[in-house]
Design an enzyme around this catalytic site. Structure first.
Site, PDB file in Angstrom:
ATOM      1  N   GLY A  60     -12.883 -29.110 -31.233  1.00  0.00           N
ATOM      2  CA  GLY A  60     -12.122 -30.242 -30.728  1.00  0.00           C
ATOM      3  C   GLY A  60     -11.889 -30.063 -29.243  1.00  0.00           C
ATOM      4  O   GLY A  60     -12.110 -28.977 -28.687  1.00  0.00           O
ATOM      5  N   ALA A  61     -11.451 -31.125 -28.564  1.00  0.00           N
ATOM      6  CA  ALA A  61     -11.215 -31.031 -27.122  1.00  0.00           C
ATOM      7  C   ALA A  61     -10.001 -31.852 -26.709  1.00  0.00           C
ATOM      8  O   ALA A  61      -9.878 -32.245 -25.557  1.00  0.00           O
ATOM      9  CB  ALA A  61     -12.454 -31.494 -26.351  1.00  0.00           C
TER      10      ALA A  61
ATOM     11  N   THR B  97      -4.141 -30.623 -28.130  1.00  0.00           N
ATOM     12  CA  THR B  97      -3.757 -29.451 -28.910  1.00  0.00           C
ATOM     13  C   THR B  97      -4.712 -28.295 -28.668  1.00  0.00           C
ATOM     14  O   THR B  97      -4.281 -27.146 -28.471  1.00  0.00           O
ATOM     15  CB  THR B  97      -3.710 -29.795 -30.412  1.00  0.00           C
ATOM     16  OG1 THR B  97      -2.749 -30.819 -30.632  1.00  0.00           O
ATOM     17  CG2 THR B  97      -3.336 -28.579 -31.235  1.00  0.00           C
TER      18      THR B  97
ATOM     19  N   CYS C  19      -0.702 -35.395 -36.738  1.00  0.00           N
ATOM     20  CA  CYS C  19      -1.028 -34.491 -37.835  1.00  0.00           C
ATOM     21  C   CYS C  19       0.171 -34.236 -38.744  1.00  0.00           C
ATOM     22  O   CYS C  19       0.006 -33.866 -39.904  1.00  0.00           O
ATOM     23  CB  CYS C  19      -1.570 -33.168 -37.305  1.00  0.00           C
ATOM     24  SG  CYS C  19      -0.412 -32.263 -36.255  1.00  0.00           S
ATOM     25  N   ASN C  20       1.372 -34.430 -38.226  1.00  0.00           N
ATOM     26  CA  ASN C  20       2.569 -34.117 -39.010  1.00  0.00           C
ATOM     27  C   ASN C  20       3.364 -35.327 -39.464  1.00  0.00           C
ATOM     28  O   ASN C  20       4.347 -35.178 -40.188  1.00  0.00           O
ATOM     29  CB  ASN C  20       3.496 -33.195 -38.216  1.00  0.00           C
ATOM     30  CG  ASN C  20       3.010 -31.759 -38.233  1.00  0.00           C
ATOM     31  OD1 ASN C  20       2.418 -31.309 -39.202  1.00  0.00           O
ATOM     32  ND2 ASN C  20       3.228 -31.039 -37.147  1.00  0.00           N
ATOM     33  N   ARG C  21       2.985 -36.541 -39.030  1.00  0.00           N
ATOM     34  CA  ARG C  21       3.768 -37.708 -39.429  1.00  0.00           C
ATOM     35  C   ARG C  21       2.952 -38.986 -39.273  1.00  0.00           C
ATOM     36  O   ARG C  21       2.078 -39.087 -38.418  1.00  0.00           O
ATOM     37  CB  ARG C  21       5.049 -37.805 -38.617  1.00  0.00           C
ATOM     38  CG  ARG C  21       4.867 -38.208 -37.161  1.00  0.00           C
ATOM     39  CD  ARG C  21       6.184 -38.244 -36.399  1.00  0.00           C
ATOM     40  NE  ARG C  21       6.817 -36.944 -36.359  1.00  0.00           N
ATOM     41  CZ  ARG C  21       7.974 -36.662 -36.956  1.00  0.00           C
ATOM     42  NH1 ARG C  21       8.624 -37.595 -37.630  1.00  0.00           N
ATOM     43  NH2 ARG C  21       8.485 -35.456 -36.889  1.00  0.00           N
TER      44      ARG C  21
ATOM     45  N   GLU D  27       9.034 -29.512 -29.470  1.00  0.00           N
ATOM     46  CA  GLU D  27       7.657 -29.494 -28.959  1.00  0.00           C
ATOM     47  C   GLU D  27       7.388 -30.740 -28.105  1.00  0.00           C
ATOM     48  O   GLU D  27       7.815 -31.847 -28.453  1.00  0.00           O
ATOM     49  CB  GLU D  27       6.652 -29.372 -30.106  1.00  0.00           C
ATOM     50  CG  GLU D  27       6.689 -30.497 -31.131  1.00  0.00           C
ATOM     51  CD  GLU D  27       5.634 -31.545 -30.868  1.00  0.00           C
ATOM     52  OE1 GLU D  27       4.894 -31.403 -29.881  1.00  0.00           O
ATOM     53  OE2 GLU D  27       5.574 -32.503 -31.633  1.00  0.00           O
ATOM     54  N   PRO D  28       6.718 -30.568 -26.979  1.00  0.00           N
ATOM     55  CA  PRO D  28       6.592 -31.661 -26.011  1.00  0.00           C
ATOM     56  C   PRO D  28       5.485 -32.669 -26.304  1.00  0.00           C
ATOM     57  O   PRO D  28       5.517 -33.775 -25.778  1.00  0.00           O
ATOM     58  CB  PRO D  28       6.306 -30.923 -24.698  1.00  0.00           C
ATOM     59  CG  PRO D  28       5.600 -29.679 -25.124  1.00  0.00           C
ATOM     60  CD  PRO D  28       6.185 -29.294 -26.450  1.00  0.00           C
TER      61      PRO D  28
END
Length: 431
Positions: A187-188, A191, A50-52, A112-113
């Site tokens: 969602g499942a 996250t 989602c971020n890259r 963040e892992p």
């Protein structure tokens, strides 16, 4: 060949751009095949979160532009638009970037892992698609080892800090009493599992998890005593939800303005807190225009994330040191491998020249020529053949005043024991 890392992330591009460049699960196999088929590319891996979105490739000198052009074509975007928000790293810098990504130093939430698991998935997908050769295979394995060392030896992985945790932290600023709030999670995946766990730990007791398949929703909700529904049942669940957090892989929005508007009427306009963590977005941006909706995207979580970043900065500094040593170790191993390849190539060349000279000598002996003359000619030809290419290279370097090459040639071609050996041969003394 050059190691290239090229991509965009939350620092260089808005969520609107990131969702256009993101790869869905169904696109990845085709994307890897196309990328790997480019003539400039010999190895390739794709990381899309989602971020890259990042592409790791082994390329030739023109590979960077070829990869950027391909990324634009694949997503139907102008290359100029991509170039404005894209970054690239080469060789050691590319290796360092990958290690920083794996450890979470380049994440929106420091340390963040989840990113390490996502990176391992990208590695496996590239392997399955035959996108990895020796260079990327070794780099990824080395990166995973460095990431494990950082997690073990620093405190960067301590405390529940993630995009999921940041979303729940933001919700806690709005709701004084979580125990009375009802949450709808869409969602499942990993996250949403984290969001559910953080909400439960914060006191939320009414959890509903919506997913395309009820079975996966049950897997997330059952452990926390929640309810599982399908995506088709969201309109009814929305009427009861005070908190809505969504993170799916859907290419199209799941919650539209009309659906939310109808739910608000049934709720008698009681406000709803919404966080859209997905890229592409699950909630239409127009939903944020509704009077009783507080809609946030991943970009809006930055304030919460900055607070969490302070707690991990000391561990991050320690991680940077470990990564520095990790890059140096990878670079050292790479140089040794490159030296080994050069040695193998040089020996193959020498052995080929030896075989040619030996075969010619054997043919002359078979014709009955004098053995002493054959041996003399063999020695002369072999010496000339072995020395021809280095001699020509030395002459060229001298004419261009390339003194660094001349120094290297002297070191490589004139070892210290050669004068003594020549002296013994001249005096005909035993070695």
């Amino acid at each position: 060949m050059t190691l290239l890392a090229l991509g965009i992330n939350h620092r260089t591009a808005t969520v609107a751009v990131r969702e256009q460049v993101a790869f869905t699960a169904t696109q990845l196999e085709m994307a890897l095949a196309e990328l790997r088929s480019l003539p400039q590319i010999s190895e390739a891996a794709v990381l899309s979160t989602c971020n890259r979105t990042e592409l790791y490739c082994v390329t030739d000198a023109e590979g960077e532009q070829a990869v950027l052009d391909w990324l634009g074509r694949f997503h139907g975007l102008r290359v100029e638009e991509l170039a404005r928000c894209a970054y690239h790293y080469l060789d050691n810098d590319a290796a360092r970037h990958l290690m920083r990504v794996a450890v979470g130093l380049d994440s929106m939430v420091l340390g963040e892992p989840q990113i390490l698991g996502q990176l391992k998935d990208a590695y496996q997908q590239a392997r399955d698609a035959d996108g990895l050769g020796g260079e990327l295979e070794r780099l990824f394995q080395h990166t995973f080892a460095v990431a494990k060392q950082v997690r073990t030896e620093t405190g960067i992985g301590k405390n529940p800090v993630s995009v999921a945790y940041a979303a729940v932290s933001l919700a806690s600023r709005i709701f004084d009493d979580f125990s009375r709030a009802r949450a709808l999670l869409i969602g499942a995946g990993e996250t949403i599992e984290l969001v559910a766990r953080h909400l439960h730990e914060a006191g939320v007791r009414h959890l509903t998890v919506a997913n395309r398949t009820r079975e996966r929703a049950e897997r997330v909700s059952a452990e926390l005593g929640g309810e599982a529904i399908t995506l088709e049942e969201i309109p009814q669940a929305l009427e009861r939800a005070d908190i809505v957090i969504s993170s799916t892989g859907s290419p199209l929005p799941i919650l539209g303005k009309g659906m939310v508007e109808r739910a608000l009427k049934k709720r008698r306009h009681r406000p709803v807190f919404m966080v859209d963590i997905a890229v592409p977005r699950d909630i239409e941006p127009e939903v944020g225009e509704l009077a009783d909706v507080f809609l946030y995207t991943v970009d809006d979580l930055e304030e919460v994330i900055q607070e969490n970043r302070k707690h991990r900065q000391v561990a991050a500094d320690q991680a940077e040191t470990l990564i520095h040593h990790g890059v140096a170790s990878w670079q050292h191993d790479r140089r040794i491998r490159n030296g080994g390849e050069l040695i193998r190539d040089y020996r193959r060349q020498g052995e080929a020249l030896r075989d040619i000279s030996r075969q010619q000598a054997l043919e002359r002996l078979a014709r009955g020529e004098d053995p002493a003359e054959v041996i003399e000619r063999l020695a002369h030809q072999l010496a000339n053949r072995l020395m021809h290419q280095p001699t020509q290279a030395i002459r060229d370097a001298a004419s261009r005043e390339q003194y660094d090459l001349l120094d290297a040639a002297s070191s490589l071609l004139l070892p210290a024991e050669m004068p003594a050996l020549a002296h013994r041969q001249k005096d005909n003394t035993p070695a």
